[in-house]
Design a protein around this motif. Sequence first.
Motif, PDB file in Angstrom:
ATOM      1  N   ASN A 123      69.156  11.180 -22.210  1.00  0.00           N
ATOM      2  CA  ASN A 123      69.143  10.039 -21.316  1.00  0.00           C
ATOM      3  C   ASN A 123      70.563   9.491 -21.189  1.00  0.00           C
ATOM      4  O   ASN A 123      71.403   9.698 -22.063  1.00  0.00           O
ATOM      5  CB  ASN A 123      68.219   8.941 -21.855  1.00  0.00           C
ATOM      6  CG  ASN A 123      66.765   9.357 -21.841  1.00  0.00           C
ATOM      7  OD1 ASN A 123      66.293  10.006 -20.919  1.00  0.00           O
ATOM      8  ND2 ASN A 123      66.037   8.977 -22.893  1.00  0.00           N
ATOM      9  N   TYR A 124      70.806   8.777 -20.108  1.00  0.00           N
ATOM     10  CA  TYR A 124      72.104   8.119 -19.962  1.00  0.00           C
ATOM     11  C   TYR A 124      72.163   6.912 -20.889  1.00  0.00           C
ATOM     12  O   TYR A 124      71.170   6.202 -21.081  1.00  0.00           O
ATOM     13  CB  TYR A 124      72.336   7.696 -18.512  1.00  0.00           C
ATOM     14  CG  TYR A 124      72.795   8.847 -17.636  1.00  0.00           C
ATOM     15  CD1 TYR A 124      74.130   9.007 -17.317  1.00  0.00           C
ATOM     16  CD2 TYR A 124      71.883   9.792 -17.170  1.00  0.00           C
ATOM     17  CE1 TYR A 124      74.562  10.070 -16.530  1.00  0.00           C
ATOM     18  CE2 TYR A 124      72.298  10.856 -16.393  1.00  0.00           C
ATOM     19  CZ  TYR A 124      73.643  10.988 -16.076  1.00  0.00           C
ATOM     20  OH  TYR A 124      74.067  12.056 -15.312  1.00  0.00           O
ATOM     21  N   SER A 125      73.332   6.700 -21.468  1.00  0.00           N
ATOM     22  CA  SER A 125      73.511   5.611 -22.430  1.00  0.00           C
ATOM     23  C   SER A 125      74.925   5.060 -22.293  1.00  0.00           C
ATOM     24  O   SER A 125      75.900   5.831 -22.269  1.00  0.00           O
ATOM     25  CB  SER A 125      73.284   6.112 -23.861  1.00  0.00           C
ATOM     26  OG  SER A 125      73.560   5.106 -24.807  1.00  0.00           O
ATOM     27  N   ASN A 126      75.046   3.746 -22.176  1.00  0.00           N
ATOM     28  CA  ASN A 126      76.376   3.139 -22.061  1.00  0.00           C
ATOM     29  C   ASN A 126      77.221   3.462 -23.287  1.00  0.00           C
ATOM     30  O   ASN A 126      76.763   3.332 -24.427  1.00  0.00           O
ATOM     31  CB  ASN A 126      76.264   1.627 -21.893  1.00  0.00           C
ATOM     32  CG  ASN A 126      75.607   1.243 -20.577  1.00  0.00           C
ATOM     33  OD1 ASN A 126      75.487   2.067 -19.658  1.00  0.00           O
ATOM     34  ND2 ASN A 126      75.168  -0.001 -20.471  1.00  0.00           N
ATOM     35  N   ASN A 127      78.439   3.911 -23.031  1.00  0.00           N
ATOM     36  CA  ASN A 127      79.380   4.306 -24.087  1.00  0.00           C
ATOM     37  C   ASN A 127      78.864   5.471 -24.935  1.00  0.00           C
ATOM     38  O   ASN A 127      79.357   5.691 -26.045  1.00  0.00           O
ATOM     39  CB  ASN A 127      79.724   3.115 -24.988  1.00  0.00           C
ATOM     40  CG  ASN A 127      80.336   1.963 -24.209  1.00  0.00           C
ATOM     41  OD1 ASN A 127      81.215   2.170 -23.374  1.00  0.00           O
ATOM     42  ND2 ASN A 127      79.855   0.759 -24.457  1.00  0.00           N
TER      43      ASN A 127
END
Length: 216
Positions: A123-127
């Motif tokens: 999944n996309y994850s900030n930083n």
Amino acid sequence: MIKKGFIYLVGFGFVLVSCIKHEVIPAPTPQVDLGAHFIGVINNTQTEYTDNVLGYSNNSFKVKIIQPPGGNSTAVYYSRMQSTSVTPSIAIGLGSINFDSGVASDPPLALFLPFFPANDSPNYSNNGAAGFEVIYTDPTSRQWKSSQSSTYPGKSADFTGIKVESDGSGDYSKFICTFDCFVYSVNPDSLALIPPVAHLDSILINDAVYTGWFKR
């Protein structure tokens, strides 16, 4: 006399042969093949970065958050296609590996090895804190990042061809990563307003294929 001369010659030849030192050639040192390439459509423009073309090369780095010994330290791994002669670059990150910094300054190979195959569709994850991140730097040096809160229905990230190899310089996780996502950047003009308003601009990266590697 002839017989004696023959004996002397044979003896002299034996001395010459016995004095020759045989050169020992060391076995070749194994070296990991670390070729890299990126191709994709960035903001409606076909874009390609190739190893050793226009100064581009792949480099790997990691961002660590270190806790006191016994605590849960983390490492996010990045792979970046960057040039020594032009500004644009693309980087992808994947994290985090949890490790005890009291035992080792970096995640050990026993954690590095299984991490990437176990996270091949992140999944996309900030930083990159708990998944996948894309960072694009445009020709003006403006930085654009993916966001875990993006509602773009076509966003995806998949790793294939994952292979961990080692040589005298380190341990590497080689991969092919395909992804599609929007990346976002704060509009600098919006910050000049009174009061400042942080307005996000966005561009689409699609049909992206990144062949690269992470270094432990």
